[in-house]
Design a protein around this motif. Structure first.
Motif, PDB file in Angstrom:
ATOM      1  N   PHE A   1       5.043  -0.078  -5.690  1.00 52.81           N
ATOM      2  CA  PHE A   1       5.087  -0.849  -4.459  1.00 52.81           C
ATOM      3  C   PHE A   1       5.755  -2.200  -4.673  1.00 52.81           C
ATOM      4  O   PHE A   1       5.879  -2.683  -5.805  1.00 52.81           O
ATOM      5  CB  PHE A   1       3.685  -1.010  -3.868  1.00 52.81           C
ATOM      6  CG  PHE A   1       2.731  -1.773  -4.753  1.00 52.81           C
ATOM      7  CD1 PHE A   1       2.539  -3.132  -4.582  1.00 52.81           C
ATOM      8  CD2 PHE A   1       2.025  -1.119  -5.757  1.00 52.81           C
ATOM      9  CE1 PHE A   1       1.661  -3.832  -5.395  1.00 52.81           C
ATOM     10  CE2 PHE A   1       1.143  -1.819  -6.577  1.00 52.81           C
ATOM     11  CZ  PHE A   1       0.965  -3.180  -6.401  1.00 52.81           C
ATOM     12  N   CYS A   2       6.192  -2.813  -3.584  1.00 51.70           N
ATOM     13  CA  CYS A   2       6.857  -4.112  -3.626  1.00 51.70           C
ATOM     14  C   CYS A   2       5.819  -5.209  -3.836  1.00 51.70           C
ATOM     15  O   CYS A   2       4.835  -5.274  -3.093  1.00 51.70           O
ATOM     16  CB  CYS A   2       7.609  -4.335  -2.314  1.00 51.70           C
ATOM     17  SG  CYS A   2       8.355  -5.981  -2.195  1.00 51.70           S
ATOM     18  N   PRO A   3       6.028  -6.080  -4.835  1.00 53.88           N
ATOM     19  CA  PRO A   3       5.070  -7.159  -5.063  1.00 53.88           C
ATOM     20  C   PRO A   3       5.149  -8.263  -4.002  1.00 53.88           C
ATOM     21  O   PRO A   3       4.255  -9.097  -3.914  1.00 53.88           O
ATOM     22  CB  PRO A   3       5.465  -7.693  -6.438  1.00 53.88           C
ATOM     23  CG  PRO A   3       6.906  -7.367  -6.569  1.00 53.88           C
ATOM     24  CD  PRO A   3       7.111  -6.079  -5.815  1.00 53.88           C
ATOM     25  N   ASP A   4       6.195  -8.257  -3.179  1.00 54.98           N
ATOM     26  CA  ASP A   4       6.348  -9.280  -2.147  1.00 54.98           C
ATOM     27  C   ASP A   4       5.722  -8.861  -0.816  1.00 54.98           C
ATOM     28  O   ASP A   4       4.896  -9.576  -0.267  1.00 54.98           O
ATOM     29  CB  ASP A   4       7.827  -9.613  -1.933  1.00 54.98           C
ATOM     30  CG  ASP A   4       8.477 -10.202  -3.180  1.00 54.98           C
ATOM     31  OD1 ASP A   4       7.770 -10.839  -3.980  1.00 54.98           O
ATOM     32  OD2 ASP A   4       9.685 -10.004  -3.355  1.00 54.98           O
ATOM     33  N   CYS A   5       6.102  -7.681  -0.299  1.00 49.79           N
ATOM     34  CA  CYS A   5       5.606  -7.265   1.023  1.00 49.79           C
ATOM     35  C   CYS A   5       4.503  -6.213   0.939  1.00 49.79           C
ATOM     36  O   CYS A   5       3.849  -5.915   1.937  1.00 49.79           O
ATOM     37  CB  CYS A   5       6.749  -6.766   1.899  1.00 49.79           C
ATOM     38  SG  CYS A   5       7.503  -5.215   1.354  1.00 49.79           S
ATOM     39  N   GLY A   6       4.278  -5.620  -0.234  1.00 47.65           N
ATOM     40  CA  GLY A   6       3.193  -4.666  -0.422  1.00 47.65           C
ATOM     41  C   GLY A   6       3.494  -3.232  -0.051  1.00 47.65           C
ATOM     42  O   GLY A   6       2.642  -2.361  -0.212  1.00 47.65           O
ATOM     43  N   SER A   7       4.689  -2.933   0.440  1.00 50.68           N
ATOM     44  CA  SER A   7       5.034  -1.559   0.840  1.00 50.68           C
ATOM     45  C   SER A   7       5.061  -0.614  -0.345  1.00 50.68           C
ATOM     46  O   SER A   7       5.681  -0.914  -1.366  1.00 50.68           O
ATOM     47  CB  SER A   7       6.430  -1.513   1.477  1.00 50.68           C
ATOM     48  OG  SER A   7       6.493  -2.254   2.652  1.00 50.68           O
ATOM     49  N   THR A   8       4.424   0.549  -0.204  1.00 49.75           N
ATOM     50  CA  THR A   8       4.572   1.607  -1.192  1.00 49.75           C
ATOM     51  C   THR A   8       5.936   2.246  -0.962  1.00 49.75           C
ATOM     52  O   THR A   8       6.239   2.691   0.144  1.00 49.75           O
ATOM     53  CB  THR A   8       3.478   2.679  -1.036  1.00 49.75           C
ATOM     54  OG1 THR A   8       2.208   2.068  -1.236  1.00 49.75           O
ATOM     55  CG2 THR A   8       3.674   3.811  -2.033  1.00 49.75           C
ATOM     56  N   LEU A   9       6.752   2.288  -2.005  1.00 44.94           N
ATOM     57  CA  LEU A   9       8.094   2.850  -1.864  1.00 44.94           C
ATOM     58  C   LEU A   9       8.217   4.223  -2.506  1.00 44.94           C
ATOM     59  O   LEU A   9       9.024   5.041  -2.071  1.00 44.94           O
ATOM     60  CB  LEU A   9       9.139   1.917  -2.473  1.00 44.94           C
ATOM     61  CG  LEU A   9      10.575   2.377  -2.255  1.00 44.94           C
ATOM     62  CD1 LEU A   9      10.981   2.148  -0.804  1.00 44.94           C
ATOM     63  CD2 LEU A   9      11.521   1.686  -3.191  1.00 44.94           C
TER      64      LEU A   9
END
Length: 146
Positions: free
Chosen positions: A74-82
Protein backbone atom coordinates in the motif's frame (compact mmCIF):
# COMPACT_ATOMS: atom_id res chain seq x y z
CA UNK A 1 -0.56 -6.48 -26.06
CA UNK A 2 -2.84 -4.70 -23.58
CA UNK A 3 -1.21 -2.54 -20.92
CA UNK A 4 -3.19 -1.23 -17.95
CA UNK A 5 -1.94 1.09 -15.20
CA UNK A 6 -3.36 1.17 -11.70
CA UNK A 7 -2.55 3.95 -9.23
CA UNK A 8 -3.05 4.73 -5.59
CA UNK A 9 -5.25 7.73 -4.77
CA UNK A 10 -2.36 10.22 -4.69
CA UNK A 11 -0.70 8.72 -7.79
CA UNK A 12 2.82 8.14 -6.47
CA UNK A 13 2.47 4.31 -6.41
CA UNK A 14 1.64 2.58 -9.69
CA UNK A 15 1.21 -0.93 -11.04
CA UNK A 16 1.62 -1.50 -14.77
CA UNK A 17 0.06 -4.77 -15.92
CA UNK A 18 0.67 -6.27 -19.36
CA UNK A 19 -1.54 -8.77 -21.12
CA UNK A 20 -4.93 -9.91 -19.91
CA UNK A 21 -5.53 -10.90 -16.29
CA UNK A 22 -5.64 -14.63 -15.56
CA UNK A 23 -8.61 -14.13 -13.25
CA UNK A 24 -11.01 -11.37 -12.27
CA UNK A 25 -13.04 -12.02 -9.15
CA UNK A 26 -15.28 -10.53 -6.52
CA UNK A 27 -14.59 -11.46 -2.89
CA UNK A 28 -17.19 -11.04 -0.15
CA UNK A 29 -14.95 -12.05 2.78
CA UNK A 30 -14.97 -9.72 5.75
CA UNK A 31 -11.28 -8.83 5.29
CA UNK A 32 -11.88 -7.70 1.70
CA UNK A 33 -14.89 -5.70 2.84
CA UNK A 34 -12.67 -3.91 5.38
CA UNK A 35 -9.80 -3.44 2.89
CA UNK A 36 -12.05 -1.95 0.23
CA UNK A 37 -14.38 -0.05 2.54
CA UNK A 38 -17.27 -1.54 0.57
CA UNK A 39 -19.60 -4.54 0.62
CA UNK A 40 -17.13 -6.57 -1.49
CA UNK A 41 -13.83 -6.22 -3.33
CA UNK A 42 -13.06 -6.82 -6.98
CA UNK A 43 -9.55 -7.78 -8.05
CA UNK A 44 -7.72 -8.87 -11.17
CA UNK A 45 -4.74 -11.22 -11.07
CA UNK A 46 -1.73 -11.34 -13.38
CA UNK A 47 1.39 -13.52 -13.39
CA UNK A 48 4.07 -11.73 -11.35
CA UNK A 49 6.22 -11.28 -14.45
CA UNK A 50 3.42 -9.19 -16.04
CA UNK A 51 3.21 -6.67 -13.17
CA UNK A 52 5.65 -3.81 -12.58
CA UNK A 53 5.21 -1.76 -9.42
CA UNK A 54 6.84 1.67 -9.16
CA UNK A 55 6.89 4.12 -6.27
CA UNK A 56 7.24 3.92 -2.52
CA UNK A 57 5.19 1.32 -0.67
CA UNK A 58 4.80 -0.39 2.66
CA UNK A 59 3.61 -3.93 3.26
CA UNK A 60 1.34 -5.57 5.79
CA UNK A 61 0.66 -9.31 6.11
CA UNK A 62 -2.04 -11.43 7.70
CA UNK A 63 -3.27 -15.01 7.63
CA UNK A 64 -6.37 -15.16 5.44
CA UNK A 65 -9.47 -17.27 6.12
CA UNK A 66 -8.00 -19.79 3.68
CA UNK A 67 -5.02 -20.26 6.04
CA UNK A 68 -2.61 -18.69 3.54
CA UNK A 69 -0.52 -15.60 4.24
CA UNK A 70 -1.70 -12.52 2.35
CA UNK A 71 0.76 -9.64 1.92
CA UNK A 72 -0.62 -6.26 0.91
CA UNK A 73 1.38 -3.46 -0.69
CA UNK A 74 0.00 0.00 0.00
CA UNK A 75 0.95 3.66 -0.44
CA UNK A 76 2.52 5.15 2.70
CA UNK A 77 1.10 8.58 1.77
CA UNK A 78 -2.58 8.00 0.92
CA UNK A 79 -3.02 4.46 2.33
CA UNK A 80 -4.44 2.86 -0.84
CA UNK A 81 -3.83 -0.86 -1.26
CA UNK A 82 -2.36 -1.21 -4.74
CA UNK A 83 -1.40 -4.89 -4.90
CA UNK A 84 -1.32 -8.07 -2.88
CA UNK A 85 -0.11 -11.63 -3.06
CA UNK A 86 -1.50 -14.74 -1.38
CA UNK A 87 0.56 -17.88 -0.73
CA UNK A 88 -2.27 -20.00 -2.14
CA UNK A 89 -1.85 -18.25 -5.49
CA UNK A 90 1.91 -18.61 -6.09
CA UNK A 91 3.39 -16.49 -8.87
CA UNK A 92 0.34 -14.24 -9.15
CA UNK A 93 -0.21 -10.61 -8.10
CA UNK A 94 -3.70 -9.25 -7.43
CA UNK A 95 -4.56 -5.63 -8.20
CA UNK A 96 -7.83 -4.11 -6.91
CA UNK A 97 -9.87 -3.27 -10.02
CA UNK A 98 -10.88 0.14 -8.66
CA UNK A 99 -7.25 1.27 -8.81
CA UNK A 100 -7.48 1.19 -12.60
CA UNK A 101 -10.31 3.77 -12.55
CA UNK A 102 -11.60 2.22 -15.78
CA UNK A 103 -15.35 1.64 -16.10
CA UNK A 104 -14.69 -0.52 -19.19
CA UNK A 105 -12.55 -3.02 -17.24
CA UNK A 106 -13.69 -6.62 -17.96
CA UNK A 107 -16.33 -8.07 -15.62
CA UNK A 108 -15.49 -10.65 -12.94
CA UNK A 109 -16.14 -14.31 -13.67
CA UNK A 110 -15.80 -15.55 -10.08
CA UNK A 111 -17.63 -14.58 -6.89
CA UNK A 112 -16.21 -16.12 -3.70
CA UNK A 113 -17.07 -16.17 0.02
CA UNK A 114 -20.71 -15.69 -0.91
CA UNK A 115 -21.79 -16.91 2.53
CA UNK A 116 -20.60 -13.46 3.70
CA UNK A 117 -22.26 -11.58 0.85
CA UNK A 118 -24.60 -8.73 1.77
CA UNK A 119 -28.18 -9.77 1.04
CA UNK A 120 -28.71 -6.81 -1.30
CA UNK A 121 -25.72 -7.69 -3.54
CA UNK A 122 -26.06 -9.80 -6.69
CA UNK A 123 -23.11 -10.61 -8.95
CA UNK A 124 -24.76 -11.14 -12.30
CA UNK A 125 -23.80 -12.95 -15.47
CA UNK A 126 -24.37 -16.40 -16.90
CA UNK A 127 -20.61 -17.04 -16.94
CA UNK A 128 -19.99 -16.16 -13.27
CA UNK A 129 -18.92 -19.04 -11.01
CA UNK A 130 -20.29 -18.68 -7.46
CA UNK A 131 -18.85 -20.30 -4.32
CA UNK A 132 -19.01 -19.96 -0.56
CA UNK A 133 -15.22 -20.10 -0.27
CA UNK A 134 -12.30 -19.34 -2.56
CA UNK A 135 -10.62 -22.03 -4.56
CA UNK A 136 -7.34 -23.52 -3.37
CA UNK A 137 -3.89 -22.97 -4.79
CA UNK A 138 -3.86 -21.98 -8.44
CA UNK A 139 -1.56 -22.29 -11.36
CA UNK A 140 -1.30 -18.74 -12.84
CA UNK A 141 -2.06 -19.95 -16.35
CA UNK A 142 -4.87 -22.32 -15.42
CA UNK A 143 -7.64 -19.73 -15.57
CA UNK A 144 -6.69 -18.04 -18.84
CA UNK A 145 -10.01 -18.94 -20.44
CA UNK A 146 -12.19 -17.88 -17.49
Amino acid sequence: MTTRTATCRCGQLTATCTGEPVRISVCHCLACQKRSGSAFATQARWPDAHVRIDGRSKTWSRIADSGHRATYRFCPDCGSTLAYVIEGWPGVTAIPVGNFADPTFPAPLFSVYEHRKHTWVDILGAEVAHSASPSGARNPGADLKR
